[in-house]
Design a protein around this motif. Structure first.
Motif, short mmCIF file in Angstrom:
data_model
loop_
_atom_site.label_atom_id
_atom_site.label_comp_id
_atom_site.label_asym_id
_atom_site.label_seq_id
_atom_site.Cartn_x
_atom_site.Cartn_y
_atom_site.Cartn_z
N ASN A 1 0.81 -1.22 0.00
CA ASN A 1 0.00 0.00 0.00
C ASN A 1 0.85 1.26 0.00
O ASN A 1 0.44 2.28 -0.58
CB ASN A 1 -0.93 0.01 1.21
N SER B 1 -5.49 3.12 7.66
CA SER B 1 -6.28 2.32 6.73
C SER B 1 -5.54 2.20 5.41
O SER B 1 -4.61 2.96 5.11
CB SER B 1 -7.65 2.95 6.52
N ALA C 1 -6.70 2.95 2.53
CA ALA C 1 -6.92 4.17 1.74
C ALA C 1 -5.96 5.28 2.15
O ALA C 1 -5.43 6.01 1.31
CB ALA C 1 -8.37 4.63 1.90
N TRP C 2 -5.69 5.40 3.48
CA TRP C 2 -4.80 6.46 3.91
C TRP C 2 -3.35 6.15 3.54
O TRP C 2 -2.57 7.05 3.22
CB TRP C 2 -4.91 6.69 5.41
N HIS D 1 -2.44 4.63 0.88
CA HIS D 1 -2.37 5.04 -0.53
C HIS D 1 -2.24 6.56 -0.64
O HIS D 1 -1.49 7.07 -1.49
CB HIS D 1 -3.61 4.56 -1.27
N THR D 2 -2.97 7.28 0.21
CA THR D 2 -2.90 8.74 0.18
C THR D 2 -1.50 9.22 0.52
O THR D 2 -0.97 10.14 -0.11
CB THR D 2 -3.92 9.32 1.17
#
Length: 506
Positions: free
Chosen positions: A284, A426, A428-429, A431-432
């Motif tokens: 990730n 997470s 998603a974070w 990845h951010t």
């Protein structure tokens, strides 16, 4: 190329990774252990605060006219349902002389069929004596009602048979009268009529005899059924043991709390989608895991192992910082204290070669409000960071938690090492973070994993990330200078097809 490879691997990944789920649930053992302990305490407290009321039991043997060896228990379930009626409750209350309503009394007793013919009645009361009296009244009321129903059924069947017999006797009287009137007549036709009447009289006589026998038999089995329905176990009070009840309820509460805690932990893990395995964190973030540090010290041996791991990490990062012409920063996610400790250790290792200044970009007081000790490096933050001399080695410490000012990260260092606590951010974070650092053109040298799972055996190395990984720095510098040994380690398939100039450009 790294982003595309990561996207492809993510697309091919299963919807639910059981290994990650098990690891994440195990890491949340505090939650489900607390739930199990809470269930145990609640179960024990219920036994003490809400003790079982005085209870009495009685057993009744019930005989049925339709009893069959292969009966699945329908008849005894019917008896249980009949016991839970206002008629039986009202009869029991009348025998007790109680003004209580049958509907209210029905809430204090119940029954269960032990076998096809054995009924157990359980009654509660304000005292053992009252419970025993209620159980006796209920058992007697049920037996009396069952006997009455058996008698009524036998009388109704016998009456129906006798009515049929009486009707046949009336028809027989008419036939006998016709025979008497026809005996005075003569001729072939009269003889034929007499023969027909005699045949009818014989048939009616046989049917009348049959109905009389069946009516007598209908009442023959009734005494046997009545005698077979009786109270075989007199009502007695049930003795309750508080320690045993408390232990039973505590065990039930422990199991229920454990199951509920595991369910909550599993659902929370799936919903939150927080990677725990080094394989998932590296994928990730798009960077390899280069080191791990346990978060909980534990015993003496564990503290010694953690100290040795910190020393190895400090030495590795010190070599990286020394060989890098660009400033390096430490960016934390969920472990500000761990990142500050690593920065202080790294600054101490580099202090022998010259002055080191730590630029504090952490949002918390981990570095800003600490008491400096003799020999500690200088810590600056805010506007003071711009006044740091270029002759001094700079080491930035910041955060990539939500709310980070991404454009300020390049002032902490043009290369970075991410210090990430497993299971904190997470997917998603993560990845951010990778996307924002790529936008700021800050390459990630590697990831230091804090509080890893001790049973994690996955590989946290990205083979397509050699352009930023620690193991590829020396080779990259050698390629730029045109010297150095050729790389012999395994490469990804796409790297073998890309020219060196294009790969360095990537």
């Amino acid at each position: 190329m790294t982003t595309s490879t990561t996207s492809e691997s993510s697309a091919a990944a299963p919807l639910l990774d059981l290994q990650s789920l098990v690891v994440a649930v195990r890491r949340r053992r505090r939650l489900w252990c607390s739930m199990a302990l809470l269930g145990l305490l609640v179960g024990a407290a219920v036994s003490v605060l809400l003790p079982s009321p005085p209870t009495a039991v009685a057993k009744v043997l019930v005989a049925h006219q339709e009893d069959q060896p292969n009966d699945p228990g329908t008849l005894i379930r019917t008896d249980v349902g009949l016991l839970q009626t206002t008629r039986i409750a009202a009869k029991a209350l009348r025998s007790l002389g109680s003004p209580e309503k049958p509907e209210d009394f029905m809430q204090h007793y119940g029954a269960v069929g032990l076998t096809n013919n054995l009924l157990q009645i359980t009654v509660t009361g304000d005292s053992d004596a009252q419970a025993v009296a209620r159980a006796k009244a209920l058992a007697d009321a049920f037996v009396a009602d069952h006997v009455t129903r058996i008698k009524d059924a036998a009388d109704a069947e016998a009456k129906a048979l006798l009515d049929q017999r009486d009707r046949m006797q009336g028809e027989l009287a008419q036939v006998n009268k016709a025979i008497g009137d026809g005996s005075s007549q003569s001729g072939p036709k009269a003889s034929a009529n007499l023969e027909s009447l005699f045949a009818s009289r014989a048939e009616l006589t046989s049917r009348i005899t049959d109905f009389s026998q069946r009516a007598a038999e209908a009442r023959i089995g009734t005494p046997q059924l009545i005698a077979g329905t009786q109270v075989v176990d007199a009502p007695r009070a049930v003795r309750h043991s508080l320690p045993r009840t408390a232990a039973t309820n505590a065990a039930i509460g422990l199991v229920l709390g454990l199951v509920l805690g595991l369910a909550v932990a599993a659902v929370g893990t799936v919903v939150a989608d927080r990677p725990v395995l080094r394989r998932d964190i590296a994928a990730n973030l798009g960077a390899s895991v280069i080191a791990e540090l346990p978060r909980r010290p534990g015993g003496f041996r564990r503290r010694r192992r953690i100290r040795a791991a910190r020393e190895r990490l400090t030495a590795s990062l010190a070599r990286t910082v020394r060989g890098s012409p660009e400033p390096v920063s430490l960016l934390e996610l969920g472990c500000a204290r761990g990142a500050s400790v690593i920065a202080l250790d790294l600054a101490g290792a580099l202090a022998a070669e010259g002055p080191v200044v730590i630029i504090d970009g952490l949002p918390g007081p981990q570095l800003a409000k600490r008491r400096p000790k003799p020999g500690d490096p200088t810590v600056v933050s805010g506007e003071r960071a711009a006044a740091v001399s270029h002759q001094e080695r700079r080491l930035g410490v910041g955060s990539v938690a939500p709310g980070t000012a991404w454009t300020d990260l390049q002032y902490l260092g043009t290369q970075t090492v991410l210090v990430v606590r497993a299971g904190h951010g997470s997917a998603a974070w993560l990845h951010t973070v990778a996307r924002q650092l790529a936008d700021q053109r800050i390459p990630v040298i590697g990831v230091v994993l804090i509080d890893p799972d001790p049973r994690d055996r996955t590989d946290g190395t990205l083979w397509d990330g050699l352009h930023t990984a620690l193991r590829g720095q020396n080779e990259r510098l050698a390629r730029q200078n045109g010297t150095g040994p050729r790389r012999t380690e395994r490469q990804p398939m796409w790297a073998a097809r890309v020219p060196d100039s294009d790969q360095e450009a990537r």
